[in-house]
Scaffold this active site. Structure first.
Site, PDB file in Angstrom:
ATOM      1  N   PRO A 155       0.829  -1.202   0.000  1.00  0.00           N
ATOM      2  CA  PRO A 155       0.000   0.000   0.000  1.00  0.00           C
ATOM      3  C   PRO A 155       0.868   1.258   0.000  1.00  0.00           C
ATOM      4  O   PRO A 155       1.863   1.318   0.705  1.00  0.00           O
ATOM      5  CB  PRO A 155      -0.807  -0.105   1.298  1.00  0.00           C
ATOM      6  N   CYS A 156       0.533   2.222  -0.836  1.00  0.00           N
ATOM      7  CA  CYS A 156       1.265   3.493  -0.875  1.00  0.00           C
ATOM      8  C   CYS A 156       0.244   4.588  -0.622  1.00  0.00           C
ATOM      9  O   CYS A 156      -0.183   5.282  -1.540  1.00  0.00           O
ATOM     10  CB  CYS A 156       1.938   3.683  -2.230  1.00  0.00           C
TER      11      CYS A 156
END
Ligand code: SAH
Length: 831
Positions: free
Chosen positions: A453-454
């Site tokens: 996840p970014c």
């Protein structure tokens, strides 16, 4: 840079990153005066002839045979126009070819490598001289086949990750005046996986080396022997055995030998990082199994307990670890140390990898004993983790202890350093864990997949760090993901992410991922895929990045099977990354799957239906419904029990929202704008209708909430939006509130159920989810569309089988049918 030749990439034989080698508006460097050598000249260079060809020209018949396109017109340039009138190519026409030239007193042979003048202030370009010719206008030219420094490729912002002496071969060629050659450069081709000593030895007499090819739009691959430029066979190469000028082993050739190993092997192991409920890995396994490669998700890691529970529920074969990926990496390193300490490395793994649940082991226990009294003795260790399970602000290795005379409810986590007098128990646990591979060691994992996840690039995040997104802690998981790959060194890698990863801040995060993989010697290929193109009624666009070590074939992407226009905004420069966009021979696509095709068979449910399990109301009505119901688990026991319908329940709206939903007409596209008191003004912006008194709900709250009116400055049609049966939804998201998105059922007063969303993502109906309703929605919204991951699993298997191509692969049959095929294949495996 190249005087006299306007470099237009459209006309190059292979266009690469437009940001490089473009002469754009920049001034060309000053050119030295070219002089034409006499047709038959002496080999000695005269002092004032500083740029010229020497030696005899190549005999005319040979030159025409080798470079026929240079001898087709009497004009200086031959123009090739496509059937639709577009300029395709301009080919400079030759009078004759040479094999030797002198530039500034230095002589160059055909196939020599050279620095070529770039614009002022820029480092010189690097090329192999693949033609030397005099034009019909008596200009002296050479054809350059370009090498790329990391700085010249798409990963330029991450060039620091790549060794300075490393350049990348490309097939991009163009013509330049001979006087743009600056000096000689010595470049050697190294085979994949050459060891460091050999590499340094080889490099002692060379300036630069290359071991991979760069091609558009974002692909790095090992070189195959047949692709290498040296027609003369004089390229400088060291072979795998270290000897000079040996034969280069192509990745492809090596990979072929691996194929039989992989196929013969009982299984190929997959580690799913940030696994969520397992959309990505489950689809990959389906797809790979379809092509006969037995891929098994052996380990999965996610920080969310409900997602872990779901994955476990559907995958008895997987070690599911509910922990942060960063802790998992620490744990892997500690685990390796322990295995070394107990001399286990290299000893045999237990081939029966079925993992017994240690925690449920029953022992004679004295439940009446007061647990707070007397001495405690460790009976055995039952689990291991890295972190702070007791919340004592102490991040370290911990073991879960079963105490002698006590049952599982008294198990506790104890720090490793507090167990120093229990070495026998530790040895026993590590030995058993090593044998059953509860944790992977370097080399144990064949394939790592995952979408780190970014959140630091999410469009919803107002505090995004534009200048250095890698420093944003919210994007740190990308680094962790690459670090885990670096530690475990799998054969294959697949990363998924939102398109922002290649858009936000010039795509630094995406290119960091590419740069890290290339620096670890992985071949990589990036593509953007639309879920709807693979047979689900959803537009969702996602970026995928394949990686393969140099011994393997780099997997391809699957070509779309269904019509669907990706509605996400893809910047022009990424147009080429959309898988299938450059398919020169478009194949026939199936018609798009629409919402109704996916959900029309599901029984009616109400807003407050609280049931997790129910019976189907009737037979499937479409082929989509037929296959989504019929798919059986890849692994695990298929049950002969009557199949039930799971998770067909909507998020229960509160009374006010429910009342609002009941007021929305049952027409596709209806939304809060259709409620009394709202009208649409100029520029399609909503406003209150002054002639209508504001309608209140029984609770006293307004029927039309203010947030709907102000959402996207009054321009949005999404609040309380109703879908139509012939819709293709944009993207299934993790939240189910109708306040700012259109997710009302076409003809029922409720939001789409968890199961309906799961179907839009292509999840088979048997895939049952765990956790509170909101958590289940989140798992589905987070997942990689099943139809996409299945296609990717298929192309992975093809790479393992030896398919090595620069074009995306056609899936064998249309989506529903191939899954039918899968069920029978699965039965074969079971039998
Ligand atoms: N690939 C999955 C979806 C992953 S969504 C699928 O196809 O189903 C991203 C996941 O990352 C979420 O489930 C979230 O819980 C998990 N996550 C977020 N931060 C994490 C961390 N630090 N370590 C491990 N998992 C994390």
């Amino acid at each position: 840079m190249a005087k006299g030749v306007k470099r237009d990439l459209k006309h190059s034989e292979e266009a690469v990153d437009p940001s490089i080698h473009s002469s754009d508006a920049k001034p060309s460097p000053p050119s030295k005066k070219c002089k034409t050598s006499p047709a038959v000249s002496a080999t000695a260079a005269s002092d004032d002839d500083d740029v010229r060809f020497i030696g005899k020209p190549v005999p005319a018949d040979q030159a025409r045979e080798k470079w026929p396109h240079r001898y087709e017109s009497k004009k200086r340039v031959k123009v090739i126009v496509s059937s639709d009138g577009e300029l395709e190519k301009e080919i400079v026409q030759a009078k004759c070819h040479y094999t030797k030239a002198v530039v500034d007193g230095v002589s160059f042979d055909l196939y020599d490598d050279a620095y070529v003048k770039a614009e002022e202030g820029h480092p010189d370009f690097i090329a192999r001289i693949v033609e030397m010719f005099e034009t019909v206008d008596k200009e002296l030219y050479f054809s350059a086949q370009w090498f790329f420094r990391a700085e010249d490729t798409v990963i330029k912002s991450q060039a620091h990750l790549i060794e300075k002496r490393r350049v990348f071969y490309s097939e991009m060629k163009d013509d330049n005046p001979l006087d743009s050659i600056v000096s000689k450069v010595k470049i050697i081709q190294l085979p994949p996986n050459v060891d460091l000593v050999e590499k340094e030895k080889a490099l002692s007499s060379y300036d630069l080396y290359y071991d991979m090819q760069y091609s558009k739009p974002v692909t790095f691959t090992t070189l195959h022997k047949e692709n290498i430029i040296t027609e003369s066979g004089e390229s400088s190469v060291i072979s795998d055995d270290g000897s000079s000028n040996g034969v280069v082993e192509s990745g492809n050739k090596n990979a072929k030998s691996t194929k039989s190993n992989e196929k013969g092997k009982s299984e190929m192991t997959l580690l799913d990082l940030y696994s969520g409920c397992g959309g990505m890995s489950t689809g990959l396994c389906y797809g790979a199994n379809m092509s006969g490669v037995k891929l098994v998700t052996k380990w999965a890691v996610d920080i969310d307990p409900h997602a872990c529970e779901s994955l476990k529920q559907n995958h008895a074969e997987t070690q599911v670890r509910n922990e942060a990926a960063e802790d998992f990496l620490f744990l892997l390193k500690e685990w390796e140390k322990l295995c070394k300490e107990f001399d286990l490395l290299g000893s045999k793994h237990d081939e029966d990898t079925s993992v017994k649940s240690e925690e449920s082991d029953s022992e004679e226990v004295d439940e009446k004993r007061d647990p707070y009294e007397g001495e405690f003795e460790v009976q055995k260790l039952i689990a291991v983790c890295y972190g702070d399970p007791c919340k004592t602000n102490n991040q370290k290795l911990h073991f879960k202890v079963r105490w002698k005379g006590f049952g599982p409810s008294y198990d506790t986590w104890e720090p490793f350093d507090g167990l120093s007098n229990c070495m026998d128990s530790i040895r026993e646990f590590v030995t058993r864990g090593y044998q059953s591979r509860i944790l992977p060691l370097p080399g144990d994992v064949d394939f790592i997949c995952g979408g780190p996840p970014c959140q630091g690039i999410s469009g919803h995040n107002r505090f995004r760090n534009y200048t250095d997104p890698l420093k944003d802690p919210k994007n740190h998981q990308l680094v962790v993901y690459m670090d885990i790959i670096d530690f475990l060194r799998p054969k294959f890698v697949l990363m998924e992410n939102v398109c922002d990863i290649v858009k936000f801040a010039d795509g630094i995060l995406g290119y960091h991922a590419v740069g890290r993989l290339v620096s670890m010697n992985y071949q990589t290929r990036l593509g953007i895929m639309a879920a709807g193109s693979f047979g689900v009624p959803q537009c969702r666009l996602r970026v995928f990045l394949w990686g393969a070590n140099t011994m393997m074939n780099l997997p391809q992407f699957p070509l779309p099977t269904h019509e669907v226009v990706g509605r996400g905004v893809v910047p022009v420069e990424f147009k080429d990354c959309i898988v299938g966009s450059d398919n020169d021979k478009p194949h026939k696509l199936e018609k798009s799957i629409l919402l109704g095709d996916a959900i029309s068979d599901l029984p009616e449910v109400t807003n407050n239906n609280g049931k997790d399990e129910m019976e189907y109301a009737g037979a499937p009505r479409t082929s989509f419904q037929k296959y989504i119901r019929s798919r059986k688990p890849v692994l695990g026991k298929g049950s002969s029990k009557k199949m039930m319908l799971y998770d067909h329940r909507p998020l229960e709206l509160n009374e006010d929202d429910y009342a609002r939903v009941c007021h929305i007409p049952k027409i596709k596209g209806a939304n809060f704008r259709d409620l009394p008191g709202v009208r649409v003004g100029k520029n399609n912006i909503v406003e209150w209708d002054p002639s209508v008194e504001r309608v209140l709900l029984p609770s006293g709250k307004p029927l039309v909430p203010n947030y709907a009116m102000t959402f996207v400055r009054g321009t949005s049609k999404k609040p309380f939006g109703r879908l139509g049966m012939d819709d293709i939804v944009t993207t299934v998201v993790g939240r189910a509130e109708p306040h700012n998105q259109a997710l009302l059922h076409p003809n029922q007063d409720r939001v789409l159920t968890i199961r309906e969303n799961a179907r839009l993502q292509g999840f088979p109906d048997h895939y049952k989810l765990c956790g509170p309703v909101k958590a289940r929605y989140m798992q589905i919204g987070n997942a990689v569309s099943f139809s996409v991951s299945t296609g990717l699993g298929y192309t992975l298997a093809k790479a393992i089988e030896g398919v090595c191509t620069s074009k995306p692969l056609k899936l064998p049959v249309k989506f529903p049918d191939c899954l039918g095929q899968l069920s029978s294949l699965k039965q074969d495996i079971e039998e």
